[in-house]
Design an enzyme around this catalytic site. Structure first.
Site, PDB file in Angstrom:
ATOM      1  N   LYS A   1      -6.716   5.478  20.397  1.00 21.44           N
ATOM      2  CA  LYS A   1      -6.732   6.249  19.141  1.00 21.44           C
ATOM      3  C   LYS A   1      -8.118   6.165  18.496  1.00 21.44           C
ATOM      4  O   LYS A   1      -8.653   7.159  18.017  1.00 21.44           O
ATOM      5  CB  LYS A   1      -5.657   5.763  18.169  1.00 21.44           C
ATOM      6  CG  LYS A   1      -5.788   6.528  16.859  1.00 21.44           C
ATOM      7  CD  LYS A   1      -4.573   6.742  16.059  1.00 21.44           C
ATOM      8  CE  LYS A   1      -4.871   7.806  14.985  1.00 21.44           C
ATOM      9  NZ  LYS A   1      -4.143   7.606  13.766  1.00 21.44           N
TER      10      LYS A   1
ATOM     11  N   GLY B   1       0.830  -1.195   0.000  1.00 18.35           N
ATOM     12  CA  GLY B   1       0.000   0.000   0.000  1.00 18.35           C
ATOM     13  C   GLY B   1       0.868   1.250   0.000  1.00 18.35           C
ATOM     14  O   GLY B   1       1.291   1.704   1.060  1.00 18.35           O
ATOM     15  N   ALA B   2       1.142   1.784  -1.196  1.00 17.18           N
ATOM     16  CA  ALA B   2       1.986   2.990  -1.275  1.00 17.18           C
ATOM     17  C   ALA B   2       1.099   4.229  -1.348  1.00 17.18           C
ATOM     18  O   ALA B   2       1.247   5.075  -2.215  1.00 17.18           O
ATOM     19  CB  ALA B   2       2.904   2.894  -2.487  1.00 17.18           C
TER      20      ALA B   2
ATOM     21  N   SER C   1      -8.781  11.475   7.349  1.00 16.44           N
ATOM     22  CA  SER C   1      -8.534  10.624   6.182  1.00 16.44           C
ATOM     23  C   SER C   1      -9.860  10.148   5.581  1.00 16.44           C
ATOM     24  O   SER C   1      -9.969   9.966   4.369  1.00 16.44           O
ATOM     25  CB  SER C   1      -7.638   9.433   6.559  1.00 16.44           C
ATOM     26  OG  SER C   1      -8.189   8.701   7.619  1.00 16.44           O
TER      27      SER C   1
ATOM     28  N   ILE D   1       0.201   6.738   4.173  1.00 14.53           N
ATOM     29  CA  ILE D   1       1.081   6.244   5.245  1.00 14.53           C
ATOM     30  C   ILE D   1       2.161   5.305   4.690  1.00 14.53           C
ATOM     31  O   ILE D   1       3.349   5.448   5.002  1.00 14.53           O
ATOM     32  CB  ILE D   1       0.231   5.542   6.341  1.00 14.53           C
ATOM     33  CG1 ILE D   1      -0.645   6.579   7.059  1.00 14.53           C
ATOM     34  CG2 ILE D   1       1.105   4.771   7.323  1.00 14.53           C
ATOM     35  CD1 ILE D   1       0.104   7.669   7.814  1.00 14.53           C
TER      36      ILE D   1
END
Ligand SMILES: NC(=O)C1=CN([C@@H]2O[C@H](COP(=O)(O)OP(=O)(O)OC[C@H]3O[C@@H](n4cnc5c(N)ncnc54)[C@H](OP(=O)(O)O)[C@@H]3O)[C@@H](O)[C@H]2O)C=CC1
Ligand SMILES: CC(C)(CO)C(=O)C(=O)O
Length: 327
Positions: A206, A7-8, A275, A11
């Protein structure tokens, strides 16, 4: 050491660029990517803009796990709804010995590893068929919480917005020498790493913030400051968070902070677009089940009612369905 990032996007791209810049001597780095992102990485490398500086990093990239070969470490940085698709690639890349650092938000598939019968079965909202748990067993996982924000401005072009911190922890809470070595390596790449003996609690904390901010921002197109400035929306967020606090207390993920103190942390982000709002604006599917559906599901298993969370989930799911944003 052989390391691959899956996953580029925001993050994964940020981490790839940092590791590529700082760890070229120690790490043989690869990226599993696809489509326009893969083409862009192959043609121009990966571009990171951080602190006003533009860095371009060349990295080996492929859409085929077989071409990349077995890895010592895979960093998994996809949205949760992509996980059923990428899980076979993760399994192939880690082979018999590799580990997976899960750099994702929300309740992960391994969250209740070792828990009693009520919670041990895979969550429908996270791992509907149980296949993710089979392909990526908890024993191979390094959990994490990312305290950073990044975005993609074009395929393979990443902008770092804020934060450099990662909390790492194993599902069973052990701090092993291997975990300490990984922390030291990632610090050489410029990350601030802390180790946790109960990463599930850090994940829940979180989640306590982004299970409200993310869907509310996607519903209303509001930035975090606007959400907090509206008394009614702020109060609604607090009610959802109180339900998650009750569930947290039942699963050994206690939250001691008041909602007002948590809002003060979020307020520091200012006019920040979550996001999920970025995904909604770009017409991409929303990470709703891992962030909100999972909390409801845990509540249901424990017999804890979640009417405010249900309302938030229902409204966001309907909006996402009507706008074609459900995975
Ligand atoms: N962005 C942020 O600031 C933060 C994000 N997080 C969390 O980090 C995780 C990753 O988020 P983020 O980086 O924003 O997500 P992005 O959507 O920016 O990136 C995800 C990447 O995964 C790729 N991908 C998905 N499926 C595949 C596949 N089958 N094969 C290859 N590549 C694939 C996507 O490619 P494609 O474009 O082709 O779909 C995309 O490049 C999420 O859980 C998020 O909540 C946590 C903290 C902050
Ligand atoms: C910055 C924050 C905490 C907002 O909820 C986040 O994690 C996100 O945007 O996904």
């Amino acid at each position: 050491m052989r390391m691959a990032i899956i996953g580029a996007g925001a993050i994964g791209g940020w981490l790839t660029a940092l590791l590529g810049q700082h760890l070229a001597e120690q790490v043989q780095l690869s990226v599993l990517a696809r489509g326009d992102t893969l083409q862009a990485i192959k043609q121009h490398g990966l571009q990171l803009t951080q602190a006003g500086q533009v860095h371009r990093v060349r990295v080996r990239a492929s859409e085929s796990p077989a071409e990349l070969g077995e890895q010592d470490l895979v960093i998994l940085a996809v949205k949760a709804q992509s996980l059923p698709d990428v899980a076979p690639a993760v399994a192939e890349l880690i082979g018999q010995h590799g580990k997976v650092l899960v750099a994702m938000n929300g309740v992960p598939w391994w969250f209740f590893h070792g828990a009693g019968a009520v919670l041990a079965a895979p969550l429908q909202t996270v791992d509907p068929s149980g296949r993710i748990s089979q392909l990526i067993p908890a024993e191979r996982v390094i959990g994490s919480v990312i305290h950073a924000s990044c975005r993609t401005t074009a395929p393979a072009q990443i902008e770092h917005v804020m934060g450099q911190s990662l909390i790492l922890g194993l599902p069973d809470g052990q701090i092993t020498p291997q975990l300490q070595q990984l922390a030291a390596l990632l610090e050489q790449a410029g990350l601030k790493i802390s180790l946790s003996e109960q990463i599930q609690r850090d994940i829940w904390y979180k989640l306590w913030g982004n299970m409200t901010m993310n869907p509310i921002s996607a519903l209303t197109a509001a930035s975090c400051d606007q959400i907090l400035d509206d008394v009614l929306v702020r109060d609604f967020s607090a009610r959802v968070m109180e339900e998650a606090r009750l569930i947290g207390a039942a699963i050994d993920c206690q939250i001691e902070q008041s909602t007002e103190d948590r809002f003060a942390v979020t307020a520091k982000l200012g006019a920040f677009k979550t996001s999920m709002l970025q995904d909604a604006e770009a017409g991409r599917s929303l990470e709703l089940d891992a962030l909100v559906g999972s909390v409801r599901e845990i509540g249901q298993r424990l017999g804890i009612a979640t009417p405010w969370t249900d309302a938030l989930y229902g409204l966001t799911r309907l909006m996402a369905s009507n706008r074609g944003l459900l995975a």
